[in-house]
Design a protein around this motif. Sequence first.
Motif, mmCIF file in Angstrom:
data_model
loop_
_atom_site.group_PDB
_atom_site.id
_atom_site.type_symbol
_atom_site.label_atom_id
_atom_site.label_comp_id
_atom_site.label_asym_id
_atom_site.label_seq_id
_atom_site.Cartn_x
_atom_site.Cartn_y
_atom_site.Cartn_z
ATOM 1 N N GLN A 66 49.543 17.171 25.398
ATOM 2 C CA GLN A 66 48.558 16.637 26.341
ATOM 3 C C GLN A 66 49.105 15.452 27.124
ATOM 4 O OE1 GLN A 66 48.460 16.419 23.106
ATOM 5 N NE2 GLN A 66 47.386 14.631 22.301
ATOM 6 N N MET A 67 49.897 14.549 26.483
ATOM 7 C CA MET A 67 50.328 13.331 27.182
ATOM 8 C C MET A 67 51.479 13.601 28.148
ATOM 9 S SD MET A 67 50.967 13.485 23.791
ATOM 10 C CE MET A 67 50.114 12.235 22.860
ATOM 11 N N ASP A 68 52.009 14.829 28.121
ATOM 12 C CA ASP A 68 53.047 15.187 29.086
ATOM 13 C C ASP A 68 52.518 16.102 30.189
ATOM 14 O OD1 ASP A 68 55.519 13.991 27.859
ATOM 15 O OD2 ASP A 68 54.744 15.153 26.171
ATOM 16 N N LEU A 69 51.276 16.617 30.000
ATOM 17 C CA LEU A 69 50.755 17.589 30.957
ATOM 18 C C LEU A 69 49.474 17.130 31.668
ATOM 19 C CD1 LEU A 69 51.238 20.686 28.641
ATOM 20 C CD2 LEU A 69 52.551 20.259 30.713
ATOM 21 N N PHE A 70 48.489 16.650 30.879
ATOM 22 C CA PHE A 70 47.164 16.422 31.455
ATOM 23 C C PHE A 70 46.555 15.051 31.180
ATOM 24 C CE2 PHE A 70 47.445 20.982 30.199
ATOM 25 C CZ PHE A 70 47.551 21.504 31.471
ATOM 26 N N PHE A 108 53.073 11.537 36.493
ATOM 27 C CA PHE A 108 51.737 12.043 36.833
ATOM 28 C C PHE A 108 51.360 11.584 38.236
ATOM 29 C CE2 PHE A 108 51.628 12.750 32.388
ATOM 30 C CZ PHE A 108 50.619 13.650 32.132
ATOM 31 N N LYS A 109 50.519 12.383 38.905
ATOM 32 C CA LYS A 109 50.015 11.973 40.216
ATOM 33 C C LYS A 109 48.542 12.319 40.282
ATOM 34 C CE LYS A 109 52.181 13.756 43.783
ATOM 35 N NZ LYS A 109 53.362 14.177 44.544
ATOM 36 N N ARG A 110 47.806 11.595 41.124
ATOM 37 C CA ARG A 110 46.414 11.990 41.366
ATOM 38 C C ARG A 110 46.432 13.214 42.268
ATOM 39 N NH1 ARG A 110 42.651 9.173 39.334
ATOM 40 N NH2 ARG A 110 43.096 7.109 38.501
ATOM 41 N N ARG A 111 45.567 14.192 41.970
ATOM 42 C CA ARG A 111 45.594 15.453 42.721
ATOM 43 C C ARG A 111 44.226 15.755 43.309
ATOM 44 N NH1 ARG A 111 51.119 17.068 41.899
ATOM 45 N NH2 ARG A 111 51.663 16.277 39.851
ATOM 46 N N GLY A 112 44.253 16.451 44.430
ATOM 47 C CA GLY A 112 43.029 16.942 45.049
ATOM 48 C C GLY A 112 42.085 15.819 45.445
ATOM 49 N N GLU A 113 40.882 16.234 45.856
ATOM 50 C CA GLU A 113 39.884 15.239 46.245
ATOM 51 C C GLU A 113 39.328 14.522 45.032
ATOM 52 O OE1 GLU A 113 36.866 16.781 48.798
ATOM 53 O OE2 GLU A 113 38.351 17.779 50.068
ATOM 54 N N CYS A 114 39.320 15.221 43.902
ATOM 55 C CA CYS A 114 38.741 14.637 42.699
ATOM 56 C C CYS A 114 39.658 13.572 42.094
ATOM 57 C CB CYS A 114 38.457 15.715 41.670
ATOM 58 S SG CYS A 114 39.934 16.579 41.100
ATOM 59 N N SER A 140 50.440 16.403 35.472
ATOM 60 C CA SER A 140 51.873 16.137 35.428
ATOM 61 C C SER A 140 52.648 16.910 36.503
ATOM 62 C CB SER A 140 52.394 16.514 34.045
ATOM 63 O OG SER A 140 53.756 16.796 34.075
ATOM 64 N N GLU A 141 53.802 16.366 36.848
ATOM 65 C CA GLU A 141 54.695 17.026 37.812
ATOM 66 C C GLU A 141 55.223 18.364 37.296
ATOM 67 O OE1 GLU A 141 58.335 14.795 38.239
ATOM 68 O OE2 GLU A 141 58.297 14.224 36.131
ATOM 69 N N GLY A 156 63.323 19.440 27.563
ATOM 70 C CA GLY A 156 63.893 20.747 27.911
ATOM 71 C C GLY A 156 62.894 21.875 27.666
ATOM 72 N N GLY A 157 62.190 21.779 26.556
ATOM 73 C CA GLY A 157 61.237 22.836 26.184
ATOM 74 C C GLY A 157 60.136 22.986 27.208
ATOM 75 N N LEU A 158 59.562 21.854 27.639
ATOM 76 C CA LEU A 158 58.473 21.926 28.622
ATOM 77 C C LEU A 158 58.992 22.397 29.966
ATOM 78 C CD1 LEU A 158 56.324 18.771 27.753
ATOM 79 C CD2 LEU A 158 55.763 21.176 27.392
ATOM 80 N N LYS A 159 60.213 21.970 30.295
ATOM 81 C CA LYS A 159 60.796 22.407 31.579
ATOM 82 C C LYS A 159 61.061 23.906 31.570
ATOM 83 C CE LYS A 159 63.131 18.649 33.880
ATOM 84 N NZ LYS A 159 64.428 17.937 34.031
#
Lengths: 501, 451
Positions: free
Chosen positions: A88-92, A129-135, A140-141, A362-365
Amino acid sequence: MSSPLANLNPALATQWTGTGSRRDFLQASTLGVGGLALAHLLQTDGLLAAGGGDQQQPGGTDLRPRPGHFKPPAKSVIMLFQTGGPSQMDLFDPKPELQKRSGQQHLEEVESFQPGSQDNTLLGSPFKFKRRGECGMEISELLPNMASIADEWCMVRSMFSDNNNHPQATRCLNTGKIFPHRPSLGAWISYALGTENQNLPAYVVLRDPDGYANGGTTLWDNGWLPAQFRGTEIQSRGAAMLNLHPAQDTPPGIQRNNLELLAQLNEQRRQRYPLESDLLARIRNYELAARMQQSAERLLDLSGETAAIRKLYGLDDPVTENYGTRCLMARRMVELGVRFVQLLVPIKAGGMPWDQHNNLKGGLKAICPLIDKPTAGLIQDLKQRGLLDSTIVMWTGEFGRLPISQHGNGRDHNRHAFSLLLAGGGFKPGHVHGATDEFGYRSVESRVSCPDLHATLLHQLGLDHTRLYFQHAGREERLTDPEVTGAWVVGELLQNEVSVG
Amino acid sequence: MPEPIRDDVKAALDTAHDRRNQVQIYLVEKLSRAVAVSDDEVAIGLSDANLATIVSLEGRIAKFNQQRRSWGKIQALFDVGPPPATFLLKRGQYQTPGPQVAAGFLRVLCESDEAALAKIDRTGMGSSGRRTALARWLTDPETPAGALVARVMVNRIWQHLFGTGLVPSPENFGNGGEPPTHPELLEWLSHRFVKGGWRIKPLVKLIMTSGVYQQTSQVRIADVGVSIGNAATPATARFNPQSKLGVARLTDPENKLLWRMRLRRLEAEVVRDSILATSGKLDTRAGGPPVLVTTRADGKVVIDESKLPTLTSKWRRSVYLLYRRAYNLSMLSVFDQPLISTSCAQRDTSAVPLQSLTMLNDEFVAEHAGYFARRVQKRTGDDTTGQITAAFRIALARTPDNDEVALCAAALARQAELYRASGVSNEKARHQALAELCHTLLNTSEFLYAE
């Protein structure tokens, strides 16, 4: 819409709620064989619409469609199961405090599963991480395509499980409890609602054609529900279903002749058993089997899909083709009225692509690019066809991972927190629900358990989780077992919020 | 050995090793070697006659040992230490333990609180003794528990033979279950069962030789006065209240009282074994190592032909297949064979399209339809009527009526014609057509149901 229960003849209700067989029901209803045949004919002609007779209520012993407890926003579910435990801390779930203190000793004792985390050293995410969309939802990148449709997602950051081992947690997510051989979510939903398309299974499983995920076929167990509610595997490569075609090629016409003779012999014999509806059902099944051969064929034939659609799902790229093919098949199934589709990630050795005990980076990539584009493509395609409102898409693993490092560069299992994505089906788009502590170790705000999730999913399908039961071993078994688990509908996740106690 | 400690040493040695106190452990450790007597020392003290007896006994032991057979590894459960403490779980949750409780039985099946406490006698057991205590309680016919176990067992045997038990909810004899349809019969059979030493075979024989078991499941239309039309245009059922069976049908429409035999779909294993018996390939040997199964790349669970003990092992009865947790042979799971890792009191007898697809297209069924055809050909040669009659007798245990012979003869001709048109020889075409007929007979409802 009022509950159909109110009008129910009590004598029929006892026959229809699971203890009695279909035969019992039909005979008790004094329609006998004629009634069954009539029902079949009506159904074939589309005259017996869902919501028809008032003797119907959720739960039944066949696959015919039946109404829920109330009018639902959603009709079907696509579950994208990410076996292994995505981090979770690497994705969302970005954690600034974790980044700041990466490399330092964590002050809290955490619950680990395997050796390798004894140093209790915090490990910041190597990803941005970046803020995405209007919400402004942060993603994560690693998942640029899924991030680009942030405004469609309803993200739950406060999930938790009951166990930190794969099989138990997978069962918790799929069946509500960690114990083996309870019915899975898809089996319950098929049992409750039947299915719209009688020529396809109600509950379809699309796994990696290269093999099974951890847990094998138990992921789509019917438990003690009748066997027809078990998930049916449809292959995305080769023959669509087991035994769909004859083992050996025969000249054209041979099987049709066999079926014709069979129908004649069976019908002759049936005359000696005027009271047995089973025999009629079996005769019908051969007709159904023949139709299924054609329907399943059509599912697999993606040649009618445009180049743009194939590209949207990543079918033009060997990296995304495996998962994308199954995502596209899932859309076609939902379009054809399949009730529940369980779709599994591409597997590699061990069957758990999200299980990064070592080499997190490496695994997540390696895994993210395989699923990112097809997942976003599926949501976009459902939306452009107007199917997203009536389809719940759920992206989830069985648990999350720890904020401390394992073997210096990996993360161990974490049952106390994981993130989950929902889309469509009346879930609030562009919404983030709940929060974990400042390191992402534990869900602390608006926590959601697996049974809470199930109660909410059932609600969106028009089912009251406290009233959907199956009589088993002298107990009215329910998916959520609310008295024990305290499960409740998480109204904050829904577009039309409900207040449920 | 000094006189003052002799008695203590003897007592220490006579005490089982896990019951010795600290002093006794010390004594045994220190002195057991000093008091040990070697075989040679014993031999010196023996008479010639005793020695001769020993030699002869050892010879016999050696001979018996030669007859010993090796059975390989057996998986068993045993205690590895004192039993862990058990707690009352609040609201059934293992995370919220309440007070500690002692080993005991279901209170509802005991006459007093006192009787509900397990009486455990560990003498000479080398285990916690709990399972033995449970087994004794369960099989004591003088207790409510033993009486219940006997009724439950009898009911399950009845269910196996009739499709439904005398108590239709076999796993629930309680208030939430269904009452017995024939309570006196259940009592009588349970009594016979216990009296007969809990032996199953005499009970099965008793039931199977009864009038009720030997009834037909067929109902002649004339007897009930029902007109059924056909599958396409079913007529409303009408029952003749003057006829005996018509009355039965009207008063007991679900046949709960067994006024006729129930039509029963064969169990998964019986379907597979019946196919093998029909093809003539069934390997009926008893015992021996199991047959392993494996999951193919396409998800079908099949017999692992790379690990067969003998060539015909793959055609052994289905009870000899080895099941692992959730991996049943696909041929069996489609016919509702339950997973082995969960308890199943009553099997489903579903009729789903996947069963039809299996019987139509599975390579196992097709292969054995071919063997079946060869068997028919061997028995009757090329005579069409003879072939049809033989095929019916083998698969359905009856001769076909004239209509059926006509239908099958026409089908044979049609199929042979199609095969000839595809370019195979006349002889081959006729054989293939017969194999198709045999395959179709395996697909009939009659083959899949015990009438």
